[in-house]
Design a protein around this motif. Structure first.
Motif, PDB file in Angstrom:
ATOM      1  N   GLY A 156       0.805  -1.222   0.000  1.00 28.03           N
ATOM      2  CA  GLY A 156       0.000   0.000   0.000  1.00 28.03           C
ATOM      3  C   GLY A 156       0.831   1.262   0.000  1.00 28.03           C
ATOM      4  O   GLY A 156       1.781   1.415  -0.764  1.00 28.03           O
ATOM      5  N   GLU A 157       0.474   2.193   0.911  1.00 26.78           N
ATOM      6  CA  GLU A 157       1.112   3.507   0.961  1.00 26.78           C
ATOM      7  C   GLU A 157       2.614   3.430   1.178  1.00 26.78           C
ATOM      8  O   GLU A 157       3.368   4.273   0.707  1.00 26.78           O
ATOM      9  CB  GLU A 157       0.467   4.352   2.066  1.00 26.78           C
ATOM     10  N   GLN A 158       3.035   2.381   1.874  1.00 19.78           N
ATOM     11  CA  GLN A 158       4.460   2.225   2.177  1.00 19.78           C
ATOM     12  C   GLN A 158       5.311   2.155   0.911  1.00 19.78           C
ATOM     13  O   GLN A 158       6.451   2.619   0.890  1.00 19.78           O
ATOM     14  CB  GLN A 158       4.654   0.959   3.026  1.00 19.78           C
ATOM     15  N   GLU A 159       4.739   1.568  -0.133  1.00 16.47           N
ATOM     16  CA  GLU A 159       5.482   1.388  -1.383  1.00 16.47           C
ATOM     17  C   GLU A 159       4.847   2.142  -2.547  1.00 16.47           C
ATOM     18  O   GLU A 159       5.164   1.861  -3.705  1.00 16.47           O
ATOM     19  CB  GLU A 159       5.573  -0.104  -1.731  1.00 16.47           C
ATOM     20  N   LYS A 160       3.953   3.070  -2.241  1.00 13.42           N
ATOM     21  CA  LYS A 160       3.211   3.755  -3.304  1.00 13.42           C
ATOM     22  C   LYS A 160       4.144   4.493  -4.263  1.00 13.42           C
ATOM     23  O   LYS A 160       3.996   4.388  -5.491  1.00 13.42           O
ATOM     24  CB  LYS A 160       2.199   4.730  -2.705  1.00 13.42           C
ATOM     25  N   GLU A 161       5.096   5.246  -3.724  1.00 10.84           N
ATOM     26  CA  GLU A 161       5.974   6.031  -4.591  1.00 10.84           C
ATOM     27  C   GLU A 161       6.786   5.133  -5.520  1.00 10.84           C
ATOM     28  O   GLU A 161       6.855   5.379  -6.731  1.00 10.84           O
ATOM     29  CB  GLU A 161       6.919   6.888  -3.745  1.00 10.84           C
ATOM     30  N   ALA A 162       7.357   4.065  -4.957  1.00 16.54           N
ATOM     31  CA  ALA A 162       8.147   3.145  -5.774  1.00 16.54           C
ATOM     32  C   ALA A 162       7.254   2.399  -6.757  1.00 16.54           C
ATOM     33  O   ALA A 162       7.630   2.180  -7.917  1.00 16.54           O
ATOM     34  CB  ALA A 162       8.892   2.157  -4.880  1.00 16.54           C
ATOM     35  N   GLY A 163       6.063   2.024  -6.290  1.00 15.18           N
ATOM     36  CA  GLY A 163       5.138   1.313  -7.168  1.00 15.18           C
ATOM     37  C   GLY A 163       4.697   2.170  -8.340  1.00 15.18           C
ATOM     38  O   GLY A 163       4.624   1.690  -9.478  1.00 15.18           O
ATOM     39  N   CYS A 164       4.417   3.433  -8.083  1.00 26.59           N
ATOM     40  CA  CYS A 164       4.021   4.343  -9.165  1.00 26.59           C
ATOM     41  C   CYS A 164       5.164   4.542 -10.150  1.00 26.59           C
ATOM     42  O   CYS A 164       4.950   4.624 -11.364  1.00 26.59           O
ATOM     43  CB  CYS A 164       3.579   5.679  -8.584  1.00 26.59           C
ATOM     44  N   ALA A 165       6.384   4.612  -9.636  1.00 26.72           N
ATOM     45  CA  ALA A 165       7.544   4.755 -10.525  1.00 26.72           C
ATOM     46  C   ALA A 165       7.670   3.542 -11.442  1.00 26.72           C
ATOM     47  O   ALA A 165       7.950   3.682 -12.638  1.00 26.72           O
ATOM     48  CB  ALA A 165       8.813   4.941  -9.699  1.00 26.72           C
ATOM     49  N   ASP A 166       7.430   2.355 -10.888  1.00 22.76           N
ATOM     50  CA  ASP A 166       7.488   1.136 -11.700  1.00 22.76           C
ATOM     51  C   ASP A 166       6.396   1.136 -12.770  1.00 22.76           C
ATOM     52  O   ASP A 166       6.643   0.787 -13.929  1.00 22.76           O
ATOM     53  CB  ASP A 166       7.325  -0.112 -10.820  1.00 22.76           C
ATOM     54  N   LEU A 167       5.193   1.542 -12.378  1.00 19.65           N
ATOM     55  CA  LEU A 167       4.080   1.563 -13.328  1.00 19.65           C
ATOM     56  C   LEU A 167       4.314   2.578 -14.442  1.00 19.65           C
ATOM     57  O   LEU A 167       4.013   2.315 -15.610  1.00 19.65           O
ATOM     58  CB  LEU A 167       2.777   1.871 -12.587  1.00 19.65           C
ATOM     59  N   LYS A 168       4.862   3.726 -14.083  1.00 16.78           N
ATOM     60  CA  LYS A 168       5.150   4.740 -15.099  1.00 16.78           C
ATOM     61  C   LYS A 168       6.249   4.272 -16.053  1.00 16.78           C
ATOM     62  O   LYS A 168       6.208   4.557 -17.249  1.00 16.78           O
ATOM     63  CB  LYS A 168       5.532   6.055 -14.432  1.00 16.78           C
ATOM     64  N   MET A 169       7.216   3.538 -15.521  1.00 18.57           N
ATOM     65  CA  MET A 169       8.244   2.973 -16.380  1.00 18.57           C
ATOM     66  C   MET A 169       7.628   1.947 -17.328  1.00 18.57           C
ATOM     67  O   MET A 169       7.944   1.924 -18.529  1.00 18.57           O
ATOM     68  CB  MET A 169       9.337   2.315 -15.547  1.00 18.57           C
ATOM     69  N   ALA A 170       6.727   1.110 -16.808  1.00 19.09           N
ATOM     70  CA  ALA A 170       6.056   0.117 -17.655  1.00 19.09           C
ATOM     71  C   ALA A 170       5.293   0.806 -18.785  1.00 19.09           C
ATOM     72  O   ALA A 170       5.349   0.381 -19.945  1.00 19.09           O
ATOM     73  CB  ALA A 170       5.108  -0.736 -16.818  1.00 19.09           C
TER      74      ALA A 170
END
Length: 237
Positions: free
Chosen positions: A206-220
């Motif tokens: 969740g929120e703990q990894e939101k920033e990193a997760g969004c970065a991964d999704l934007k890279m995808a």
């Protein structure tokens, strides 16, 4: 009489000039090397006319069909190769690969097991069998095979990617994140790996990894993985 003798001599010369089984096999392999698949099959068929039980010719013909993505046609040819010589791993492995391409995962695993029993040193068997097990949702066994492949060569991005998929299916998001991180570190163009890593981060932590997760999704998304767009719109903007 002279005409008859001449005809007999011509027939003898023609017969003696017919290529041998070995020569036909060599010509077929040369055509395989140049990716002239149909011509290769022609030579293998001529060799099989001389010796229908030539397991090498049958296997090679099946490979030529496989290379043309004629997977359904290749399977019975590999079966004949297995019947001609069941002690060699290659036709078992090749028939498994054809079944894997067709989504016949159970049949593929059975053949990979036979190939593995005949030659455990062939490490490609572990990765391919892992894919078939993943297709069957046998996640734990798939992970074991992917690990076996990584022990031989730890620098295989696709193996890490598919191991990550199996770990997601096996309800191990932290293990999946580690495998998927290895995958993208080894291959920064794997859009699907970035997508699955981003989704796994955000779903598991969740929120703990939101920033990193969004970065991964934007890279995808930047790499062309359009399914990431809805996640970005819903959770990252």
């Amino acid at each position: 009489m002279r005409n008859l003798l001449s005809l007999a001599l011509v027939a003898l010369v023609l017969f003696s000039c017919s290529p041998s089984e070995e020569e036909l096999m060599k010509a077929g392999i040369e055509k395989m090397d140049s990716q002239a698949w149909n011509e290769a099959i022609g030579y293998f068929d001529r060799a099989l006319e001389q010796n229908p039980a030539n397991a090498t010719a049958l296997n090679a013909k099946g490979v030529a069909l496989f290379q043309q993505e004629k997977f359904q046609e290749a399977i019975p040819v590999f079966t004949l190769a297995v019947e001609a010589d069941s002690s060699v791993y290659k036709p078992w492995f090749n028939r498994a690969n054809a079944n894997l391409e067709l989504g016949n995962f159970k049949e593929a695993v059975s053949d990979y097991n036979m190939a593995n029993g005949l030659d455990p040193a062939q490490t490609d068997i572990y990765y391919n069998r892992g894919l078939a097990l993943l297709g069957m949702e046998e996640y734990e066994d798939a992970i074991l095979d992917f690990d076996a492949a990584l022990q031989v060569n730890p620098n295989q991005a696709l193996v890490y990617f598919n191991k990550g998929k199996a770990q997601v299916g096996n309800n191990d998001p932290l293990g999946a994140m580690e495998s998927l991180t290895n995958a993208v570190n080894l291959d920064g163009r794997n859009a699907a790996a970035y997508y699955l890593l981003g989704v796994t981060r955000m779903s598991a932590l969740g929120e703990q990894e939101k920033e990193a997760g969004c970065a991964d999704l934007k890279m995808a998304l930047s790499l062309g993985y359009t399914e990431a767009k809805s996640w970005i719109e819903d959770f990252c903007e």
